[in-house]
Design a protein around this motif. Sequence first.
Motif, PDB file in Angstrom:
ATOM      1  N   LEU A   1       0.823  -1.208   0.000  1.00  0.00           N
ATOM      2  CA  LEU A   1       0.000   0.000   0.000  1.00  0.00           C
ATOM      3  C   LEU A   1       0.859   1.259   0.000  1.00  0.00           C
ATOM      4  N   THR A   2       1.874   1.276   0.852  1.00  0.00           N
ATOM      5  CA  THR A   2       2.779   2.423   0.855  1.00  0.00           C
ATOM      6  C   THR A   2       3.420   2.600  -0.519  1.00  0.00           C
ATOM      7  N   SER A   3       3.834   1.498  -1.124  1.00  0.00           N
ATOM      8  CA  SER A   3       4.442   1.555  -2.463  1.00  0.00           C
ATOM      9  C   SER A   3       3.458   2.100  -3.482  1.00  0.00           C
TER      10      SER A   3
ATOM     11  N   ARG B   1      -6.374 -11.118 -11.459  1.00  0.00           N
ATOM     12  CA  ARG B   1      -7.731 -11.582 -11.773  1.00  0.00           C
ATOM     13  C   ARG B   1      -8.752 -10.972 -10.807  1.00  0.00           C
ATOM     14  N   ARG B   2      -8.401 -10.888  -9.519  1.00  0.00           N
ATOM     15  CA  ARG B   2      -9.312 -10.264  -8.556  1.00  0.00           C
ATOM     16  C   ARG B   2      -9.482  -8.784  -8.862  1.00  0.00           C
ATOM     17  N   TRP B   3      -8.372  -8.136  -9.181  1.00  0.00           N
ATOM     18  CA  TRP B   3      -8.382  -6.700  -9.466  1.00  0.00           C
ATOM     19  C   TRP B   3      -9.243  -6.404 -10.694  1.00  0.00           C
ATOM     20  N   ILE B   4      -9.025  -7.152 -11.755  1.00  0.00           N
ATOM     21  CA  ILE B   4      -9.797  -6.952 -12.982  1.00  0.00           C
ATOM     22  C   ILE B   4     -11.248  -7.387 -12.785  1.00  0.00           C
ATOM     23  N   GLY B   5     -11.451  -8.441 -11.981  1.00  0.00           N
ATOM     24  CA  GLY B   5     -12.797  -8.940 -11.756  1.00  0.00           C
ATOM     25  C   GLY B   5     -13.724  -7.905 -11.158  1.00  0.00           C
TER      26      GLY B   5
ATOM     27  N   ASP C   1     -10.339  -0.013  -6.169  1.00  0.00           N
ATOM     28  CA  ASP C   1     -10.133  -1.419  -6.527  1.00  0.00           C
ATOM     29  C   ASP C   1      -8.889  -1.992  -5.863  1.00  0.00           C
ATOM     30  N   PHE C   2      -7.816  -1.229  -5.832  1.00  0.00           N
ATOM     31  CA  PHE C   2      -6.575  -1.721  -5.231  1.00  0.00           C
ATOM     32  C   PHE C   2      -6.486  -1.393  -3.742  1.00  0.00           C
ATOM     33  N   ALA C   3      -6.583  -0.106  -3.396  1.00  0.00           N
ATOM     34  CA  ALA C   3      -6.278   0.326  -2.029  1.00  0.00           C
ATOM     35  C   ALA C   3      -7.371   0.002  -1.025  1.00  0.00           C
TER      36      ALA C   3
END
Length: 292
Positions: free
Chosen positions: A9-11, A79-83, A150-152
């Motif tokens: 997350l920091t990155s 796949r989770r991110w795109i899903g 989606d990511f954070a």
Amino acid sequence: MTILRRRPLTSFFVLACTLSWVAWTPYVLSENGLGLWAYRFPEVLGTSQILGVLPGAYLGPIASAFLVTALVDGRPGLRRWIGRMGRWRVGGRWYAIALLGVPAVLLVAGTAQAGGAIVAPSLTALAMYVPGLVLQVVTTGLAEEPGWRDFALPRLQGRLGALRASFVLGPVWALWHAPLFLTEWGGRDTTWISPLNFLIFTVAFTVVVTWLFNRSGESLPVAVLAHVSVNNTASVLWGEMFPTIDGDGSMQAMAAAATVAAALVVIGTRGRLGLPDRAEDRQDLSSDTVTT
């Protein structure tokens, strides 16, 4: 690589801000910003932001999210991110809130700020609303939300819970925008108070979007539409309907609207913001380590 795995997350936050800020530097220095560089970015579709802001936006949240996910979580993570980007099949009420409820709340706030001095929008503005929304989806929505929500957000929620995660993500989201207040994006009639109101808005609105994201089954399209509904209302309708409100007043009204909406969501959900209780329902929310 070790730093990415230990502090994804920091990155991500550092990469998102750094890449965007570097790409925005010419726009900030140009005549569209501080005027230190004798160059004016040409307008596309009536604004210099397409060429001045959008490239940096694409290099920031979405590119950073893809890079960190690929390096840390590999193909399963991607796949989770795109899903989540393809979760369109959700209840219609969530689309109604994003597409109709969000603009309605903003317009009520604008009416209150203007003391009832509201002007009916022109037919041109009304005709441009839907095309403007589509443009916002493929620009602002696509550039930002695959990173922030989606990511954070799932990673933050996995360790901090929904409300505290929103209080972390909101200020980072505001900080990412900070250099743009030195450009035409921030408006020429704004003062130091607008960035402060913008910070209040982003934190409060993050609470609302977190609730929408969770209650819609982590649907990124719903989060995107809520985000771009704000931008589109401000860009297409606000100036025509509230000509007496200056830049500082506009940001103050939006911050107030978001704060009231966030308070109602927090009270209504007892602070959970729709985050599932059962561990098996949380899927990959705690699959990452949070170090911020």
